[in-house]
Design an enzyme around this catalytic site. Structure first.
Site, mmCIF file in Angstrom:
data_model
loop_
_atom_site.group_PDB
_atom_site.id
_atom_site.type_symbol
_atom_site.label_atom_id
_atom_site.label_comp_id
_atom_site.label_asym_id
_atom_site.label_seq_id
_atom_site.Cartn_x
_atom_site.Cartn_y
_atom_site.Cartn_z
ATOM 1 N N HIS A 61 -9.642 1.202 2.228
ATOM 2 C CA HIS A 61 -10.183 1.730 2.963
ATOM 3 C C HIS A 61 -11.089 1.295 4.116
ATOM 4 O O HIS A 61 -12.561 2.008 3.699
ATOM 5 C CB HIS A 61 -10.286 2.625 2.892
ATOM 6 C CG HIS A 61 -9.603 4.113 3.239
ATOM 7 N ND1 HIS A 61 -8.696 4.576 3.962
ATOM 8 C CD2 HIS A 61 -9.990 4.615 5.271
ATOM 9 C CE1 HIS A 61 -8.520 6.041 4.743
ATOM 10 N NE2 HIS A 61 -10.107 5.417 5.530
ATOM 11 N N LYS A 68 -9.656 -0.790 -5.779
ATOM 12 C CA LYS A 68 -9.373 -0.053 -4.575
ATOM 13 C C LYS A 68 -10.718 0.445 -4.083
ATOM 14 O O LYS A 68 -11.469 1.730 -5.263
ATOM 15 C CB LYS A 68 -8.641 1.513 -4.889
ATOM 16 C CG LYS A 68 -8.743 2.257 -3.131
ATOM 17 C CD LYS A 68 -7.763 1.332 -1.679
ATOM 18 C CE LYS A 68 -7.622 1.965 -0.387
ATOM 19 N NZ LYS A 68 -6.881 2.051 0.150
ATOM 20 N N HIS A 79 1.024 -1.159 -0.093
ATOM 21 C CA HIS A 79 -0.286 0.052 -0.034
ATOM 22 C C HIS A 79 0.703 1.291 -0.232
ATOM 23 O O HIS A 79 1.607 1.762 1.214
ATOM 24 C CB HIS A 79 -0.942 0.333 1.838
ATOM 25 C CG HIS A 79 -1.404 0.864 0.647
ATOM 26 N ND1 HIS A 79 -3.175 0.948 1.890
ATOM 27 C CD2 HIS A 79 -1.998 2.584 1.317
ATOM 28 C CE1 HIS A 79 -3.371 2.097 1.408
ATOM 29 N NE2 HIS A 79 -2.906 2.851 1.607
ATOM 30 N N ASP A 85 1.561 2.631 3.296
ATOM 31 C CA ASP A 85 0.849 3.499 3.468
ATOM 32 C C ASP A 85 1.606 4.665 3.348
ATOM 33 O O ASP A 85 0.660 5.559 3.546
ATOM 34 C CB ASP A 85 -0.628 4.238 4.223
ATOM 35 C CG ASP A 85 -1.418 4.857 4.210
ATOM 36 O OD1 ASP A 85 -1.317 4.993 3.118
ATOM 37 O OD2 ASP A 85 -1.930 5.082 5.274
ATOM 38 N N HIS A 93 -4.237 -1.276 5.985
ATOM 39 C CA HIS A 93 -4.119 -0.059 6.887
ATOM 40 C C HIS A 93 -4.602 0.203 8.641
ATOM 41 O O HIS A 93 -5.489 0.229 9.392
ATOM 42 C CB HIS A 93 -3.778 1.658 7.007
ATOM 43 C CG HIS A 93 -4.282 1.828 6.555
ATOM 44 N ND1 HIS A 93 -6.636 1.943 6.188
ATOM 45 C CD2 HIS A 93 -4.873 2.718 5.264
ATOM 46 C CE1 HIS A 93 -6.529 2.421 5.190
ATOM 47 N NE2 HIS A 93 -5.971 3.224 4.818
ATOM 48 N N HIS A 104 1.691 5.267 -1.419
ATOM 49 C CA HIS A 104 1.079 7.101 -2.231
ATOM 50 C C HIS A 104 2.340 6.793 -3.054
ATOM 51 O O HIS A 104 2.910 7.375 -2.256
ATOM 52 C CB HIS A 104 0.274 7.627 -1.569
ATOM 53 C CG HIS A 104 -0.692 7.300 -0.692
ATOM 54 N ND1 HIS A 104 -2.104 7.193 -1.215
ATOM 55 C CD2 HIS A 104 -0.710 6.865 -0.090
ATOM 56 C CE1 HIS A 104 -2.895 7.060 -0.279
ATOM 57 N NE2 HIS A 104 -2.092 6.074 0.244
HETATM 58 C C1 NCD Z 1 -3.494 9.647 2.461
HETATM 59 C C2 NCD Z 1 -3.387 10.199 1.116
HETATM 60 O O1 NCD Z 1 -2.865 11.029 1.997
HETATM 61 O O2 NCD Z 1 -3.250 10.385 0.296
HETATM 62 N N1 NCD Z 1 -3.313 9.626 3.772
HETATM 63 C C3 NCD Z 1 -3.197 8.514 5.136
HETATM 64 O O3 NCD Z 1 -3.501 9.757 5.611
HETATM 65 N N2 NCD Z 1 -3.004 7.383 5.069
HETATM 66 C C4 NCD Z 1 -4.966 8.216 1.791
HETATM 67 C C5 NCD Z 1 -5.046 7.059 2.348
HETATM 68 O O4 NCD Z 1 -4.551 5.888 2.177
HETATM 69 O O5 NCD Z 1 -6.292 7.564 3.204
HETATM 70 ZN ZN ZN Z 2 -3.669 5.504 1.825
#
Ligand code: NCD
Ligand code: ZN
Length: 345
Positions: A136, A99, A13, A247, A174, A15
């Site tokens: 999520h 997702k 996971h 995450d 998460h 970003h």
């Molecule tokens: C994530 C993001 O910034 O894209 N933020 C987070 O707090 N984890 C989005 C997510 O996975 O919830």
């Molecule tokens: Zn995330």
């Protein structure tokens, strides 16, 4: 134990964002990780196969020279997702998962699902072809306390979906609560749970005691200490249902240190060092490989990586406090304790 060699880890996971931020954060992941499930919550989100192919190509062109990193792409599920487009993307191996964001649950989730009956046909098709759903797991109802949103989601949304479509493979992402741990642990082979690095380190006091600490704010928000302890026990147990999804979610400092700060902790840079320290504290270094490198691929039906990384224990290692992104500085997660494990590729 002073050195530990494990199969190269994957991040289930992640970003990566886009543009200058993508360029800046990608090397932080590719340094240690071979593959990552790439979150589709761009603005606008990655909703079609064509979006996923274009995003994958941007990631591949931002890769450092010589890196063999493989992005595992996902589609962002909306109430308008087309079954034919999704099936075609899965058939050619373009996507590894889909997702599900409940609309409004987190950063860039406005196009997420409001009415779950509208995505039922898509989910049934995913079950048929064995395409996993990454979830999520938080409800968004304003009357539900933010610290209860994960537990309520399990009862009201996740469990009904899984009873309705038992063949659907689900990753509860998460997880932040003992409720999440218990649900995954007792849910059979079709459910796995990812756990982040930061939720093994912080509880809600870290965010709120002695002044508000925006760099510890993420979603799902960190909960009470008893929940953190349940997550640590699960991650270090070696049980096949639990695996790493960092995450890692970069936001520039001005957007974190803000009257309405963004959610997300940026952990890509030091995750493996932090995890080694935690597993050592729990006397579970022999189970680090299961969590970071074996359980994830097994759940997804993929082979583990065939190369390795080596962690070496010594004098405290330091990492930069921030990385520069071109858009502005991004603060690296501070675990609040010294790190003794250095990673060599
Ligand atoms: C994530 C993001 O910034 O894209 N933020 C987070 O707090 N984890 C989005 C997510 O996975 O919830
Ligand atoms: Zn995330």
């Amino acid at each position: 134990m002073t050195t530990l060699t494990i199969r190269r880890p994957d991040d289930w996971h992640l970003h990566l964002r886009d543009g200058a931020m993508l360029k800046a954060v990608l090397p932080e992941t590719t340094r240690h990780f071979a593959r990552a499930i790439i979150m589709p919550n761009l603005v606008p989100p990655v909703v079609t196969a064509a979006d996923a192919a274009a995003y994958r190509d941007r990631i591949l062109s931002a890769k450092p020279d010589g890196s063999k990193f493989k992005p595992l792409m996902t589609l962002y599920l909306t109430e308008d997702t087309e079954v034919s487009d999704l099936r075609a993307a899965a058939e050619i191996g373009l996507i590894t998962a889909v997702k599900l964001y409940p609309a409004g649950a987190t950063t860039n989730s406005a196009s997420g699902v409001r009415d779950f009956s509208k995505v039922k046909r898509v989910l049934e098709n995913m079950a048929q072809i064995g395409l996993p759903l990454c979830v999520h797991g938080e409800v968004t109802d304003t009357e539900i306390d933010i610290f209860d949103r994960e537990a309520v989601f399990i009862d009201r949304v996740l469990d009904p979906i899984r009873r309705d479509i038992p063949g659907l493979k689900v990753i509860m992402e998460h997880i932040t609560t003992k409720d999440g741990v218990d649900y995954v642990r007792t849910g059979g082979d079709n459910i796995g749970g990812t756990i982040t690095t930061h939720h093994l380190v912080i509880n809600r006091n870290h965010i709120l005691v002695g002044g508000i600490k925006p760099h510890y704010y993420c979603l799902p928000v960190a909960k009470r200490e008893e929940h953190r302890l349940a997550l640590r026990a699960a991650a270090t147990s070696g049980e096949a249902s639990f695996f790493l999804g960092t995450d890692s979610a970069p936001h520039i400092d001005p957007l974190k240190e803000n009257a309405c700060g963004c959610a997300g902790c940026f952990t890509a840079t030091n995750t493996m060092s932090v995890l080694a320290e935690i597993f050592e504290q729990e006397d579970a270094l022999d189970r680090l490989e299961a969590f970071t490198s074996l359980n994830g691929p097994a759940f997804y039906g993929l082979e583990p990586n065939d190369d390795t990384i080596t962690l070496t224990r010594g004098a405290p290692v330091t990492y930069p406090d921030k990385i520069e992104s071109g858009d502005g500085p991004v603060t690296v997660f501070d675990p609040g304790f010294p790190l003794h494990w250095q990673v060599s590729a």
